[in-house]
Design a protein around this motif. Sequence first.
Motif, PDB file in Angstrom:
ATOM      1  N   LEU A  53       0.841  -1.184   0.000  1.00  0.00           N
ATOM      2  CA  LEU A  53       0.000   0.000   0.000  1.00  0.00           C
ATOM      3  C   LEU A  53       0.879   1.238   0.000  1.00  0.00           C
ATOM      4  CD1 LEU A  53      -2.685  -1.046   2.658  1.00  0.00           C
ATOM      5  CD2 LEU A  53      -2.835  -1.223   0.173  1.00  0.00           C
ATOM      6  N   MET A  54       0.479   2.231  -0.771  1.00  0.00           N
ATOM      7  CA  MET A  54       1.240   3.473  -0.816  1.00  0.00           C
ATOM      8  C   MET A  54       0.361   4.593  -1.341  1.00  0.00           C
ATOM      9  SD  MET A  54       3.641   2.955  -4.192  1.00  0.00           S
ATOM     10  CE  MET A  54       4.253   4.637  -4.016  1.00  0.00           C
ATOM     11  N   THR A  55       0.819   5.815  -1.192  1.00  0.00           N
ATOM     12  CA  THR A  55       0.151   6.967  -1.779  1.00  0.00           C
ATOM     13  C   THR A  55       1.148   8.103  -1.907  1.00  0.00           C
ATOM     14  OG1 THR A  55      -1.725   8.487  -1.629  1.00  0.00           O
ATOM     15  CG2 THR A  55      -0.631   7.943   0.418  1.00  0.00           C
ATOM     16  N   GLN A  87       4.328   4.982   2.428  1.00  0.00           N
ATOM     17  CA  GLN A  87       4.302   3.546   2.134  1.00  0.00           C
ATOM     18  C   GLN A  87       4.015   2.757   3.401  1.00  0.00           C
ATOM     19  OE1 GLN A  87       8.354   3.574   0.242  1.00  0.00           O
ATOM     20  NE2 GLN A  87       7.348   2.279  -1.280  1.00  0.00           N
ATOM     21  N   ALA A  88       3.198   1.713   3.251  1.00  0.00           N
ATOM     22  CA  ALA A  88       3.007   0.771   4.354  1.00  0.00           C
ATOM     23  C   ALA A  88       4.260  -0.086   4.448  1.00  0.00           C
ATOM     24  CB  ALA A  88       1.771  -0.094   4.104  1.00  0.00           C
ATOM     25  N   LEU A 133       3.871   2.653   8.900  1.00  0.00           N
ATOM     26  CA  LEU A 133       3.939   3.564   7.759  1.00  0.00           C
ATOM     27  C   LEU A 133       5.311   4.226   7.711  1.00  0.00           C
ATOM     28  CD1 LEU A 133       0.475   5.397   7.909  1.00  0.00           C
ATOM     29  CD2 LEU A 133       1.206   3.739   6.183  1.00  0.00           C
ATOM     30  N   PRO A 159      -2.325   0.139   8.530  1.00  0.00           N
ATOM     31  CA  PRO A 159      -2.552   0.577   7.150  1.00  0.00           C
ATOM     32  C   PRO A 159      -3.591  -0.286   6.457  1.00  0.00           C
ATOM     33  CG  PRO A 159      -0.203   0.455   7.637  1.00  0.00           C
ATOM     34  CD  PRO A 159      -0.912  -0.191   8.789  1.00  0.00           C
ATOM     35  N   ARG A 164      -4.769   9.002  -0.419  1.00  0.00           N
ATOM     36  CA  ARG A 164      -5.347   7.761   0.101  1.00  0.00           C
ATOM     37  C   ARG A 164      -4.444   6.584  -0.232  1.00  0.00           C
ATOM     38  NH1 ARG A 164     -10.485   7.772   2.045  1.00  0.00           N
ATOM     39  NH2 ARG A 164     -11.792   9.579   1.569  1.00  0.00           N
ATOM     40  N   LEU A 165      -4.273   5.683   0.744  1.00  0.00           N
ATOM     41  CA  LEU A 165      -3.483   4.470   0.510  1.00  0.00           C
ATOM     42  C   LEU A 165      -4.199   3.583  -0.500  1.00  0.00           C
ATOM     43  CD1 LEU A 165      -2.266   3.403   4.080  1.00  0.00           C
ATOM     44  CD2 LEU A 165      -0.962   4.554   2.295  1.00  0.00           C
TER      45      LEU A 165
END
Length: 221
Positions: A113-115, A129-130, A135, A184, A214-215
């Motif tokens: 997961l990232m944003t 980033q997760a 995080l 996350p 948003r992730l």
Amino acid sequence: MTPDEIEELAGEYVLGTLEAGAARAVAADPDPALQAAIARWEARLAPLSSLAPPATPPAGLWSRIEASLAAPVVVPLHRAKNWIWPAWAAGASAIAAGLALFLWLQPTPAPQLMTVLLSRQDQPAWLVQAEGGGLRLAALNPQPAPEGRVLQLWALPQGATAPVSLGLIPPSGAVSIAAGRVAPSPGMLIEITLEPPGGSPNPRPSGPILFIGRLAAAVGS
């Protein structure tokens, strides 16, 4: 060989448990029944191997395997013909079943997961980033807070009614949030707000939101 024996031999060949000489002989054998069995085993096991992420074998693994195979087994000649093939076939079946079960039980890795947090002008400013259940925040375009103000990081999971403070962002722009402080999840909103020294005096942001995102699962993960 019987059809069952051909299947067992093909399975052991695909699993790589044959000795080098035997494996070369099987690969060169033109028997269409044997080659068809090999193709079936490869097609059967190939999807399972994708469930197991690549991993480096632990140090000394091969030496331990070699040591475990070093002890010879003495079999009286008059008994060998009676049980050596059934024993080999049973061993191949057990190895095949064990490997298939091991690969099948490997957990499918969760997507990363990232944003990228954008500014009000839709400019990328921060990467989130997760990582390890927590995080990690890194600055893409460092923008220090105005004098007398600080930047504060927040997370808002989907369905939550209020964001959770993840602390102040240091001048370096790098922040690591340990697992346990936040979980996350896809769709989690990440915000950076402008706050007075020491952070927001309230459980919620008190200043304007400068960056938001948003992730989501990274492309290709």
